[in-house]
Design an enzyme around this catalytic site. Structure first.
Site, PDB file in Angstrom:
ATOM      1  CB  SER A  39      59.607  40.960  55.518  1.00  0.00           C
ATOM      2  OG  SER A  39      59.449  40.107  56.631  1.00  0.00           O
ATOM      3  CG  ASP A 354      67.419  40.547  58.652  1.00  0.00           C
ATOM      4  OD1 ASP A 354      66.747  39.511  58.798  1.00  0.00           O
ATOM      5  OD2 ASP A 354      66.976  41.568  58.092  1.00  0.00           O
ATOM      6  CG  HIS A 357      63.702  38.819  57.374  1.00  0.00           C
ATOM      7  ND1 HIS A 357      64.053  39.979  58.034  1.00  0.00           N
ATOM      8  CD2 HIS A 357      62.375  38.903  57.121  1.00  0.00           C
ATOM      9  CE1 HIS A 357      62.976  40.739  58.171  1.00  0.00           C
ATOM     10  NE2 HIS A 357      61.944  40.104  57.638  1.00  0.00           N
TER      11      HIS A 357
END
Length: 385
Positions: A39, A354, A357
């Site tokens: 991610s 969040d 991240h």
């Protein structure tokens, strides 16, 4: 000093009497970027993969993307990723996701849209194949993680795309020789998902396997014609709010009193980075024509955690901007964008967006260090530019 020594690749990041090249000179060398990872590098593949497994993808709703793009783009951030800042600096387009839109694996006929690169990175991707975790019941039912989007799978996607980009060995050497490859970050998901079922000591035993997978991928890409590869290390997981939440019973001695981070989990990251650097050094000796750049992911995060005000962050630096309610405003059952979640008024004042991240503001700083590493490697290879 120990953190810096373990997290920085000596070949690239040690000071040099030669000046760094300008971004324009680096731009002249690279016409495309190909990226593999999770991610931290996913520019929009995760909506497709999450849909394959019928898992809701919360990053496709506000407030994701609100800082820069003005809408969700499939990126796990409020704005741009590290890869986006590097593409901007090299005057290249943002790296498009291989799987979409329209979120379907492209046919060779569509290879033209990837002439300037592609991202194969997927949120939640691991270095190790999914079978490794299934055999060990990690993380256990009913979780569908990890998905079958590991580094090996991403390499298969790349090899499926390759015939649309070049046909002969010479063509591929010429094309990929002008491409910049990012191999990672890989390892964070391998370790974080394993923490749910295994002790830190047990997870530490997986590190050589993870590093071996990364090394094999780098060598595989070199055989395809890649000559410049950036290989990031892992972040300090002991500072990550989701990891802090996994160990609620940790005693005071298990924390670094200066940063509030978990010691053992950060030591695991240092161990990974040290083994990765040693492995990359062996590959450089084996493939002297290739430029393998170790990108420091660990030290920049530690610097921001230790001195948040220096980077414009709030003192409660381990608190996530979008999440909660819970410790550090993180709650694994209340995701960013949920009705019960809250979003800070100014994401640029936060390190974490969040959970694991980072915010666009943090990504900008990290990207600056990686770009400097790329520039210094170019200065060494092409003195006088």
């Amino acid at each position: 000093m120990r953190v810096v020594a373990l997290a920085i690749c000596a070949l690239v990041l040690l000071s040099s009497p030669e000046p760094a090249t300008s971004s324009s000179s680096v731009h002249r060398r690279y016409h495309s970027i190909f990226s593999f990872g999770d991610s931290f590098a996913d520019t929009g593949n995760n909506p497709a993969v999450f849909a394959w497994y019928s898992v809701f993808d919360h990053v496709m709703r506000p407030p994701y993307g609100s800082t820069f793009f003005g809408r969700p783009t499939g990126r796990n951030a409020d704005g741009r990723l590290i890869l986006d800042f590097i593409a901007e600096s090299l005057e290249l387009p943002y790296v498009p996701p291989y799987l979409g839109p329209p979120f379907a694996s492209p046919s060779p006929a569509n290879g033209g849209r990837f002439r300037q690169g592609a991202s194969f990175a997927v949120g939640a991707a691991t270095a190790l194949d999914v079978e490794f975790f299934r055999e060990r019941d990690i993380p256990g039912a009913p979780s569908k993680f990890p998905f079958n989007s590991s580094l090996g799978v991403q390499l298969e996607w790349f090899e499926s795309l390759k015939p649309s980009l070049c046909r002969t060995t010479q063509e591929c050497r010429e094309f990929f020789g002008g491409s910049l490859f990012f191999v990672g970050e890989f390892g964070v998901n391998d370790y974080h998902v394993s923490f749910q079922r295994k002790s830190v000591r047990e997870v530490r035993s997986y590190v050589p396997r993870v590093v071996r997978k990364i090394s094999m991928a780098v060598e595989r890409l070199i055989k395809h014609g890649a000559t410049t590869l950036v290989v990031p290390g892992v972040i300090p997981s002991g500072c990550s709010p989701p990891v802090l939440a996994m160990f609620p019973d940790a005693g005071p001695a298990e924390y670094d009193s200066r940063t509030g981070c978990l010691r053992a989990q950060n030591e695991l990251g240092r161990h990974h980075n040290a083994l990765l650097q040693a492995s990359m050094a062996k590959l450089r000796a084996k493939h002297p024509h290739a430029r393998i750049i170790c990108a420091d992911f660990f030290s920049p995060v530690m610097e921001m955690v230790a001195s948040p005000r220096k980077f414009g962050f709030r003192d409660d630096v381990l608190t996530v901007c979008c999440g909660g309610p819970g410790r550090n405003n993180y709650n694994g059952s209340v995701l960013c964008g949920d009705p019960l979640a809250t979003t800070c008024g100014d994401p640029s004042g936060s390190l974490y967006w969040d959970g694991v991240h980072f915010t666009e503001a943090a990504n900008r700083h990290i990207a600056g260090g990686w770009l400097s590493s790329i520039q210094r490697s170019e200065a060494r290879a092409c003195p006088g530019n």
